[in-house]
Design a protein around this motif. Structure first.
Motif, PDB file in Angstrom:
ATOM      1  N   LYS A   1      -8.001  17.441 -99.256  1.00 36.85           N
ATOM      2  CA  LYS A   1      -6.818  16.709 -99.708  1.00 36.85           C
ATOM      3  C   LYS A   1      -5.713  16.668 -98.651  1.00 36.85           C
ATOM      4  CE  LYS A   1      -4.944  16.000-104.315  1.00 36.85           C
ATOM      5  NZ  LYS A   1      -4.856  16.589-105.682  1.00 36.85           N
ATOM      6  N   PHE A   2      -5.650  17.697 -97.821  1.00 39.85           N
ATOM      7  CA  PHE A   2      -4.587  17.769 -96.821  1.00 39.85           C
ATOM      8  C   PHE A   2      -4.757  16.737 -95.695  1.00 39.85           C
ATOM      9  CE2 PHE A   2      -3.529  22.535 -97.673  1.00 39.85           C
ATOM     10  CZ  PHE A   2      -2.802  22.163 -98.787  1.00 39.85           C
ATOM     11  N   LYS A   3      -5.873  16.029 -95.674  1.00 40.92           N
ATOM     12  CA  LYS A   3      -6.030  14.989 -94.652  1.00 40.92           C
ATOM     13  C   LYS A   3      -5.113  13.800 -94.926  1.00 40.92           C
ATOM     14  CE  LYS A   3      -9.787  12.407 -96.886  1.00 40.92           C
ATOM     15  NZ  LYS A   3     -11.198  11.973 -96.771  1.00 40.92           N
ATOM     16  N   ASP A   4      -4.590  13.718 -96.139  1.00 38.43           N
ATOM     17  CA  ASP A   4      -3.757  12.595 -96.566  1.00 38.43           C
ATOM     18  C   ASP A   4      -2.287  12.881 -96.259  1.00 38.43           C
ATOM     19  OD1 ASP A   4      -2.516  10.490 -97.810  1.00 38.43           O
ATOM     20  OD2 ASP A   4      -3.303  10.894 -99.812  1.00 38.43           O
ATOM     21  N   ASP A   5      -1.691  12.120 -95.354  1.00 40.78           N
ATOM     22  CA  ASP A   5      -0.281  12.308 -95.015  1.00 40.78           C
ATOM     23  C   ASP A   5       0.616  12.203 -96.243  1.00 40.78           C
ATOM     24  OD1 ASP A   5      -0.400  10.508 -91.829  1.00 40.78           O
ATOM     25  OD2 ASP A   5      -1.038  12.527 -92.371  1.00 40.78           O
ATOM     26  N   ALA A   6       0.304  11.264 -97.119  1.00 41.45           N
ATOM     27  CA  ALA A   6       1.137  11.055 -98.310  1.00 41.45           C
ATOM     28  C   ALA A   6       1.165  12.307 -99.181  1.00 41.45           C
ATOM     29  CB  ALA A   6       0.622   9.855 -99.115  1.00 41.45           C
ATOM     30  N   TYR A   7       0.031  12.996 -99.259  1.00 46.63           N
ATOM     31  CA  TYR A   7      -0.010  14.226-100.057  1.00 46.63           C
ATOM     32  C   TYR A   7       0.819  15.322 -99.403  1.00 46.63           C
ATOM     33  CZ  TYR A   7      -1.786  17.998-102.958  1.00 46.63           C
ATOM     34  OH  TYR A   7      -1.869  19.051-103.834  1.00 46.63           O
ATOM     35  N   LEU A   8       0.723  15.444 -98.093  1.00 44.12           N
ATOM     36  CA  LEU A   8       1.510  16.453 -97.376  1.00 44.12           C
ATOM     37  C   LEU A   8       3.001  16.188 -97.528  1.00 44.12           C
ATOM     38  CD1 LEU A   8      -0.578  16.737 -94.082  1.00 44.12           C
ATOM     39  CD2 LEU A   8      -0.529  18.356 -95.993  1.00 44.12           C
ATOM     40  N   ILE A   9       3.384  14.930 -97.534  1.00 47.22           N
ATOM     41  CA  ILE A   9       4.796  14.575 -97.717  1.00 47.22           C
ATOM     42  C   ILE A   9       5.224  14.848 -99.160  1.00 47.22           C
ATOM     43  CG2 ILE A   9       6.404  12.622 -97.765  1.00 47.22           C
ATOM     44  CD1 ILE A   9       4.782  11.506 -95.339  1.00 47.22           C
ATOM     45  N   LYS A  10       4.327  14.606-100.100  1.00 46.84           N
ATOM     46  CA  LYS A  10       4.620  14.907-101.505  1.00 46.84           C
ATOM     47  C   LYS A  10       4.920  16.394-101.682  1.00 46.84           C
ATOM     48  CE  LYS A  10       2.430  14.938-106.085  1.00 46.84           C
ATOM     49  NZ  LYS A  10       1.186  14.601-106.844  1.00 46.84           N
ATOM     50  N   VAL A  11       4.115  17.238-101.059  1.00 48.46           N
ATOM     51  CA  VAL A  11       4.355  18.686-101.128  1.00 48.46           C
ATOM     52  C   VAL A  11       5.676  19.025-100.446  1.00 48.46           C
ATOM     53  CG1 VAL A  11       3.478  20.964-100.508  1.00 48.46           C
ATOM     54  CG2 VAL A  11       1.874  19.167-101.186  1.00 48.46           C
ATOM     55  N   ALA A  12       5.945  18.383 -99.326  1.00 56.03           N
ATOM     56  CA  ALA A  12       7.184  18.645 -98.586  1.00 56.03           C
ATOM     57  C   ALA A  12       8.427  18.289 -99.396  1.00 56.03           C
ATOM     58  CB  ALA A  12       7.184  17.866 -97.272  1.00 56.03           C
ATOM     59  N   ASP A  13       8.299  17.337-100.300  1.00 58.41           N
ATOM     60  CA  ASP A  13       9.443  16.931-101.115  1.00 58.41           C
ATOM     61  C   ASP A  13       9.889  18.019-102.089  1.00 58.41           C
ATOM     62  OD1 ASP A  13       9.894  14.484 -99.952  1.00 58.41           O
ATOM     63  OD2 ASP A  13       8.705  13.347-101.404  1.00 58.41           O
ATOM     64  N   THR A  14       9.109  19.107-102.180  1.00 62.79           N
ATOM     65  CA  THR A  14       9.523  20.245-103.007  1.00 62.79           C
ATOM     66  C   THR A  14      10.372  21.232-102.211  1.00 62.79           C
ATOM     67  OG1 THR A  14       7.553  21.597-102.509  1.00 62.79           O
ATOM     68  CG2 THR A  14       7.375  20.032-104.326  1.00 62.79           C
ATOM     69  N   VAL A  15      10.504  20.982-100.918  1.00 65.05           N
ATOM     70  CA  VAL A  15      11.302  21.841-100.032  1.00 65.05           C
ATOM     71  C   VAL A  15      12.604  21.123 -99.714  1.00 65.05           C
ATOM     72  CG1 VAL A  15      11.390  22.994 -97.788  1.00 65.05           C
ATOM     73  CG2 VAL A  15       9.210  22.845 -99.037  1.00 65.05           C
ATOM     74  N   ASP A  16      13.729  21.733-100.040  1.00 68.72           N
ATOM     75  CA  ASP A  16      15.032  21.070 -99.904  1.00 68.72           C
ATOM     76  C   ASP A  16      15.256  20.498 -98.505  1.00 68.72           C
ATOM     77  OD1 ASP A  16      15.654  21.564-102.535  1.00 68.72           O
ATOM     78  OD2 ASP A  16      16.867  23.343-102.129  1.00 68.72           O
ATOM     79  N   ALA A  17      14.935  21.267 -97.478  1.00 67.08           N
ATOM     80  CA  ALA A  17      15.206  20.832 -96.108  1.00 67.08           C
ATOM     81  C   ALA A  17      14.309  19.685 -95.662  1.00 67.08           C
ATOM     82  CB  ALA A  17      15.051  22.010 -95.146  1.00 67.08           C
ATOM     83  N   LEU A  18      13.206  19.461 -96.381  1.00 65.66           N
ATOM     84  CA  LEU A  18      12.253  18.420 -95.995  1.00 65.66           C
ATOM     85  C   LEU A  18      12.297  17.204 -96.908  1.00 65.66           C
ATOM     86  CD1 LEU A  18       9.147  20.664 -95.171  1.00 65.66           C
ATOM     87  CD2 LEU A  18      10.982  19.913 -93.641  1.00 65.66           C
ATOM     88  N   LYS A  19      12.833  17.372 -98.097  1.00 66.53           N
ATOM     89  CA  LYS A  19      12.864  16.262 -99.052  1.00 66.53           C
ATOM     90  C   LYS A  19      13.712  15.115 -98.508  1.00 66.53           C
ATOM     91  CE  LYS A  19      13.788  15.164-103.889  1.00 66.53           C
ATOM     92  NZ  LYS A  19      14.242  15.704-105.199  1.00 66.53           N
ATOM     93  N   GLY A  20      13.098  13.956 -98.394  1.00 67.94           N
ATOM     94  CA  GLY A  20      13.817  12.789 -97.892  1.00 67.94           C
ATOM     95  C   GLY A  20      14.164  12.869 -96.422  1.00 67.94           C
TER      96      GLY A  20
END
Length: 278
Positions: free
Chosen positions: A192-211
């Motif tokens: 699943k981690f091969k998908d950039d969109a999924y990695l960004i989705k997970v990152a959106d749970t981290v304040d410093a990375l969201k948006g």
């Protein structure tokens, strides 16, 4: 590389980049094959005109081509290739080496059970951590030129972690925690981690990375793909053969079985206290 403003355009642009790299790699290989083929023809003609077949080499994949990318080192790294990642208070006397593969299910179990304890110890200055990322679950054998026979999620996630590290060490640790969480960490068989969109989705749970547009662009552009491969090579050369592996002062930090990393807070506390006194 062109700017990506959507998942569709990102995928199209990345595919164009992949194709360009493969075309260039094919051109180089064709030149080599012509030389080899001519040599073979000459030898076979001398041997009696026996027919011959020249087998075309497999096309290089995206990640094989990425080995030749320009190296971009994330902030908060040191070393010639930026693969030394040390996090914690500078005056902490001890350093815990942490070897993990992003797709590793046992690493996920360790992080879910013990990760917060490690992070608190680092914040308290008990020790620093040096992170060494692996990608062997992808089937990589970098020293032998084999990359990605079982996937690309470990490499892609490690590249995204480089993008998070470029933001801050806190963002890196929080993102690592999110990737290994029960909610977001996939089964080992699910790449699943091969998908950039999924990695960004997970990152959106981290304040410093969201948006965070810079982070997102780095993930989508593969800015730290080459760095991820170099980090994986560092793991390959370490002599460590399994993840998670913990070391302090060159000695393994192990649980009650005396072989593997401690998988409970109690076992970890016992093992790390012993290591700190050693």
């Amino acid at each position: 590389m062109s700017k990506r403003n959507s998942q569709a355009s990102k995928m199209a642009a990345r595919e164009r980049l992949r194709q360009e790299r493969e075309r260039e790699a094919r051109r180089t290989k064709v030149k080599r094959q012509v030389v080899v083929a001519c040599s073979v023809v000459g030898v076979l003609a001398i041997a009696g005109g026996i027919g011959y077949t020249v087998v075309q080499n497999n096309k290089p994949g995206y990640w094989e081509a990425a080995k030749d990318d320009k190296l971009v080192k994330p902030a908060h790294t040191t070393g010639a290739k930026g693969t030394t990642v040390v996090i914690g208070k500078s005056d902490a006397a001890k350093t815990l080496e942490m070897y993990e593969d992003p797709r590793c299910p046992i690493c996920a179990s360790f992080e879910q059970a013990v990760g917060s304890t490690v992070d608190k110890d680092v914040a308290d200055g008990k020790y620093k951590i040096r992170y060494i990322g692996a990608t062997f679950i992808d089937g990589d054998s970098l020293g032998q030129g084999q990359i990605g026979s079982r996937g690309e999620g470990s490499k892609n996630a490690l590249s995204a972690m480089g993008a998070a590290l470029n933001v801050s060490t806190d963002a890196f640790l929080e993102y690592k925690t999110a990737l290994y969480s029960a909610k977001y960490h996939p089964e080992e068989s699910d790449d699943k981690f091969k998908d950039d969109a999924y990695l960004i989705k997970v990152a959106d749970t981290v304040d410093a990375l969201k948006g965070n547009k810079e982070f997102r662009k780095a993930v989508e552009d593969g800015t730290y793909d080459r760095w991820a491969l170099d980090m994986s090579e560092t793991f390959d050369k370490s002599g460590v053969s399994a993840t998670p592996t913990l070391k302090m002062d060159g000695k393994a930090v192990v649980g009650s079985d005396g072989k593997t990393a401690p998988m409970t807070v109690a076992e970890y506390r016992t093992a790390i206290d012993k290591a700190l006194k050693g």
